[in-house]
Design a protein around this motif. Structure first.
Motif, PDB file in Angstrom:
ATOM      1  N   SER A 324       0.818  -1.217   0.000  1.00  0.00           N
ATOM      2  CA  SER A 324       0.000   0.000   0.000  1.00  0.00           C
ATOM      3  C   SER A 324       0.848   1.262   0.000  1.00  0.00           C
ATOM      4  CB  SER A 324      -0.937  -0.002   1.209  1.00  0.00           C
ATOM      5  OG  SER A 324      -0.220  -0.103   2.421  1.00  0.00           O
ATOM      6  N   LEU A 325       2.005   1.210   0.623  1.00  0.00           N
ATOM      7  CA  LEU A 325       2.861   2.394   0.670  1.00  0.00           C
ATOM      8  C   LEU A 325       3.366   2.758  -0.718  1.00  0.00           C
ATOM      9  CD1 LEU A 325       4.118   4.527   2.461  1.00  0.00           C
ATOM     10  CD2 LEU A 325       5.985   2.952   2.962  1.00  0.00           C
ATOM     11  N   SER A 326       3.673   1.750  -1.532  1.00  0.00           N
ATOM     12  CA  SER A 326       4.128   2.001  -2.904  1.00  0.00           C
ATOM     13  C   SER A 326       2.985   2.482  -3.785  1.00  0.00           C
ATOM     14  CB  SER A 326       4.734   0.732  -3.505  1.00  0.00           C
ATOM     15  OG  SER A 326       5.907   0.371  -2.824  1.00  0.00           O
ATOM     16  N   TYR A 328      -0.239   3.833  -2.607  1.00  0.00           N
ATOM     17  CA  TYR A 328      -1.038   4.952  -2.113  1.00  0.00           C
ATOM     18  C   TYR A 328      -0.228   6.007  -1.360  1.00  0.00           C
ATOM     19  CZ  TYR A 328      -4.754   1.499  -2.905  1.00  0.00           C
ATOM     20  OH  TYR A 328      -5.589   0.558  -3.461  1.00  0.00           O
ATOM     21  N   GLY A 329       0.995   5.684  -0.983  1.00  0.00           N
ATOM     22  CA  GLY A 329       1.817   6.613  -0.220  1.00  0.00           C
ATOM     23  C   GLY A 329       2.811   7.354  -1.085  1.00  0.00           C
ATOM     24  N   ASP A 330       3.853   7.850  -0.447  1.00  0.00           N
ATOM     25  CA  ASP A 330       4.909   8.604  -1.132  1.00  0.00           C
ATOM     26  C   ASP A 330       6.233   8.140  -0.532  1.00  0.00           C
ATOM     27  OD1 ASP A 330       6.794  10.491  -1.998  1.00  0.00           O
ATOM     28  OD2 ASP A 330       5.308  12.098  -2.047  1.00  0.00           O
ATOM     29  N   LEU A 331       7.055   7.464  -1.324  1.00  0.00           N
ATOM     30  CA  LEU A 331       8.285   6.878  -0.802  1.00  0.00           C
ATOM     31  C   LEU A 331       9.304   7.930  -0.394  1.00  0.00           C
ATOM     32  CD1 LEU A 331       8.745   3.741  -3.096  1.00  0.00           C
ATOM     33  CD2 LEU A 331       7.531   3.977  -0.916  1.00  0.00           C
ATOM     34  N   GLU A 332       9.173   9.162  -0.900  1.00  0.00           N
ATOM     35  CA  GLU A 332      10.053  10.242  -0.450  1.00  0.00           C
ATOM     36  C   GLU A 332       9.687  10.687   0.964  1.00  0.00           C
ATOM     37  OE1 GLU A 332      10.555  13.500  -3.116  1.00  0.00           O
ATOM     38  OE2 GLU A 332      10.801  12.204  -4.884  1.00  0.00           O
ATOM     39  N   TYR A 333       8.461  10.408   1.358  1.00  0.00           N
ATOM     40  CA  TYR A 333       7.984  10.691   2.720  1.00  0.00           C
ATOM     41  C   TYR A 333       7.509   9.369   3.331  1.00  0.00           C
ATOM     42  CZ  TYR A 333       7.850  15.661   1.363  1.00  0.00           C
ATOM     43  OH  TYR A 333       8.155  16.940   0.940  1.00  0.00           O
ATOM     44  N   ARG A 334       8.363   8.360   3.269  1.00  0.00           N
ATOM     45  CA  ARG A 334       7.945   7.002   3.579  1.00  0.00           C
ATOM     46  C   ARG A 334       7.311   6.861   4.961  1.00  0.00           C
ATOM     47  NH1 ARG A 334       9.561   2.275   5.906  1.00  0.00           N
ATOM     48  NH2 ARG A 334      11.353   3.290   6.832  1.00  0.00           N
ATOM     49  N   GLN A 335       7.996   7.346   5.996  1.00  0.00           N
ATOM     50  CA  GLN A 335       7.494   7.124   7.349  1.00  0.00           C
ATOM     51  C   GLN A 335       6.207   7.883   7.628  1.00  0.00           C
ATOM     52  OE1 GLN A 335      11.288   7.921   9.463  1.00  0.00           O
ATOM     53  NE2 GLN A 335      11.039   5.880  10.344  1.00  0.00           N
ATOM     54  N   VAL A 336       6.152   9.147   7.236  1.00  0.00           N
ATOM     55  CA  VAL A 336       4.931   9.912   7.547  1.00  0.00           C
ATOM     56  C   VAL A 336       3.760   9.491   6.663  1.00  0.00           C
ATOM     57  CG1 VAL A 336       6.022  11.914   8.610  1.00  0.00           C
ATOM     58  CG2 VAL A 336       5.731  11.855   6.125  1.00  0.00           C
ATOM     59  N   ILE A 360       5.737  -1.759   9.333  1.00  0.00           N
ATOM     60  CA  ILE A 360       7.077  -1.137   9.317  1.00  0.00           C
ATOM     61  C   ILE A 360       7.334  -0.408   7.993  1.00  0.00           C
ATOM     62  CG2 ILE A 360       8.097  -2.742  10.977  1.00  0.00           C
ATOM     63  CD1 ILE A 360       9.490  -4.088   8.478  1.00  0.00           C
ATOM     64  N   GLY A 361       6.304  -0.345   7.148  1.00  0.00           N
ATOM     65  CA  GLY A 361       6.437   0.401   5.903  1.00  0.00           C
ATOM     66  C   GLY A 361       7.208  -0.325   4.818  1.00  0.00           C
ATOM     67  N   MET A 362       7.007  -1.646   4.692  1.00  0.00           N
ATOM     68  CA  MET A 362       7.638  -2.378   3.589  1.00  0.00           C
ATOM     69  C   MET A 362       7.047  -1.935   2.257  1.00  0.00           C
ATOM     70  SD  MET A 362       8.324  -6.238   5.106  1.00  0.00           S
ATOM     71  CE  MET A 362       8.781  -6.897   3.499  1.00  0.00           C
ATOM     72  N   THR A 363       7.839  -2.034   1.193  1.00  0.00           N
ATOM     73  CA  THR A 363       7.458  -1.496  -0.110  1.00  0.00           C
ATOM     74  C   THR A 363       7.495  -2.581  -1.187  1.00  0.00           C
ATOM     75  OG1 THR A 363       9.720  -0.911  -0.737  1.00  0.00           O
ATOM     76  CG2 THR A 363       8.487   0.718   0.543  1.00  0.00           C
ATOM     77  N   ASN A 364       7.010  -2.219  -2.363  1.00  0.00           N
ATOM     78  CA  ASN A 364       7.105  -3.115  -3.516  1.00  0.00           C
ATOM     79  C   ASN A 364       8.554  -3.421  -3.837  1.00  0.00           C
ATOM     80  OD1 ASN A 364       4.351  -3.139  -3.856  1.00  0.00           O
ATOM     81  ND2 ASN A 364       4.330  -1.974  -5.755  1.00  0.00           N
TER      82      ASN A 364
END
Length: 541
Positions: A324-326, A328-336, A360-364
């Motif tokens: 979902s982080l990859s 719907y999120g923004d990897l440049e602002y991964r944690q927030v 823990i914010g795992m990504t594609n």
């Protein structure tokens, strides 16, 4: 509203093969889960959902079951499972498991007997002397496979190694009642019912009529094998005899469906399943601009139709979806941005599902070759497209964004070799970013995503009147802002999410006096928002 334990639960999904390897064979296992049970408990979840742990030759990573009452050898044995149940119960954790009812493995004894027309198993599966229609497998190619031994074709909506069961045969129903009772005696608290929308088939076996056979949502939803009355009859019977009397959590997977169909499965009057996994939001490529607006509409429609007399599943990723982080999120602002997604997931109405590594914010992953991928669905599609003469590089890059392997790379526990998952080469490559993104590093971070999830889960329990049973209403908000209210008789909460990489001031929406309950920044100003900031505001009524 009627209170239920499964409404109040937070579910943690484990893909055992990729969670933790205890014996150094490169494959996660049940003992590996036991080793990490305190980690799961520390997060604060209530339920562990295990994807298939049954005996399987693993053509589709466990969703091709060869024996429903045996544990997959790579995962351990029945004693390991009993110990997992015992250790979970010590910590007030419940276990639910996947139950695959639409198909088995082609190596299941039922299928082997059916091929030979032995032991009264002739019609346990769907056999035809000739291919009767144009049905296509969801995993590419025809849905009909010729068996030389029986000299007939059998149906497989999924891989050819996953023949569909014939639910017109009452013996199948009785087999599964016995299987369910067997697992209940071991201590499971519910089931995720895989692909249940396909249990019933058009007995005329008519051609499907869809515009685009490459469109997954159309192919998965053809009425000739989807949401037929037979499915509802079966679920109602299972519910009345087994699900309700045992106070189980039942989660149906029903693919792409409209709200009326979803309601039919989940409304209290029909007595079928507690909740179903919705696919509506998965069509959205991101949460930017009009896509976020569409997501808001989806959430409001779910609430309006399902909240009072049915129920909702909230999830952003799973073993079948990209990270979902990859997406719907923004990897440049991964944690927030990961924390913002956590706030949304745990404050929207419904039962939240967290997938391993999400906390823990795992990504594609970005593997460079098709040979690095294990996902049978992706690999089959890739070679089908190549056979059509299409550009392999274009379609490889397109397919890998949605590959199921994005979520199936091994859990990243530390920055040690093989990410602390194993002491040997894993069954699937580790995501190369494990040295930065892992449990140990995250827990040491002042902006720990794990700690954010933990805090939000506690808030959900503390303010259950609002965040579980409270009313929901989206407030008209634009420019990548998502604002909604959760109300109870005693509290009013306002959740504001800034889905942008820009700072924003929202003075016009702050005419009521709220106190700041949570922010993913150290920002006490209720009207000022940093990039991807999420705030929970509260006031007493």
């Amino acid at each position: 509203m009627q209170k239920k334990w499964w409404k109040e639960a937070v579910v943690y999904q484990i893909y055992p093969r990729s969670f933790n390897d205890s014996n150094g064979d490169g494959i996660g296992d049940l003992k590996g889960i036991i080793e990490k049970i305190d980690y799961i408990n520390d997060l604060g979840v209530d339920v562990i959902w295990l994807t298939p742990i049954n005996m399987s030759p693993n053509y589709d990573n466990g969703y091709d079951i060869s024996d429903y009452k045996k544990i997959m050898k790579e995962f351990g044995n029945l004693e390991d499972f009993k110990k997992l149940i015992k250790e979970s119960q010590k910590r007030d954790l419940k276990i639910i498991i996947d139950l695959v009812m639409n198909h088995t493995s082609h190596k299941h004894s039922w299928f082997q007997d059916s091929k030979k027309k032995k032991n009264n198993k002739d019609d346990y599966y769907i056999w035809k002397k000739e291919i009767p229609n144009n049905w296509k497998s969801f995993f590419s190619g025809s849905a009909w496979e010729y068996d030389e031994e029986r000299e007939e074709y059998y149906l497989h909506l999924y891989a050819k190694e996953q023949p569909d069961l014939n639910w017109e045969n009452k013996k199948i129903k009785n087999e599964f009642k016995e299987i369910i009772n067997w697992w209940l005696k071991l201590g499971v608290s519910g089931f995720r019912l895989d692909a249940i929308h396909h249990l019933g088939k058009d007995q005329e076996f008519s051609d499907i009529n869809i515009d685009n056979f490459d469109d997954e949502s159309q192919l998965f939803s053809a009425p000739e094998y989807t949401h037929r009355n037979k499915v509802h009859e079966l679920l109602n019977e299972f519910n009345e005899e087994l699900f309700t009397p045992n106070n189980l959590m039942t989660v149906g997977e029903i693919g792409y469906s409209d709200l009326n169909t979803t309601y039919k499965y989940t409304c209290k009057a029909n007595k079928e399943v507690n909740m179903v996994v919705q696919f509506d939001h998965l069509k959205l490529p991101n949460f930017n601009g009009c896509n976020l607006d569409e997501f808001k509409k989806i959430q409001q429609s779910w609430y309006n139709k399902l909240f009072e007399n049915a129920w909702i599943v909230q999830y952003l990723e799973s073993h079948d979806q990209p990270r979902s982080l990859s997406k719907y999120g923004d990897l440049e602002y991964r944690q927030v941005s990961a924390s913002l997604l956590a706030v949304m997931l745990l404050t929207l109405p419904g039962t939240p599902f967290i997938y391993q590594g999400q906390e823990i914010g795992m990504t594609n992953v970005d593997f460079e070759s098709i040979d690095d991928y294990d996902d049978v669905k992706m690999v089959n599609k890739y070679y089908e497209l190549i056979d059509r003469g299409l550009n392999k590089n274009v379609f490889f890059n397109k397919l890998k964004k949605n590959s199921r392997d994005n979520a199936r790379t091994p859990m990243q526990w530390s920055n040690e070799k093989y990410a602390g998952f194993s002491n040997t080469k894993p069954w699937l490559k580790i995501n190369p970013n494990y040295k930065k993104i892992n449990v140990e590093s995250d827990k040491k971070s002042k902006n720990s995503i794990f700690e954010t999830y933990k805090k939000l889960i506690n808030l959900r329990k503390e303010y259950s009147d609002c965040l579980i049973y409270g009313e929901y209403k989206e407030i008209n908000s634009k420019n990548n802002i998502y604002t909604y209210i959760r109300n109870s008789k005693t509290n009013k909460m306002k959740i504001i999410l800034n889905f942008s990489n820009s700072e924003v001031r929202l003075t016009e929406s702050m005419n009521e006096k709220f106190e700041l309950l949570f922010s993913n920044y150290k920002n006490k100003k209720v009207d000022h928002f940093y990039p991807y900031e999420a705030k929970i505001l509260i006031k007493s009524i």
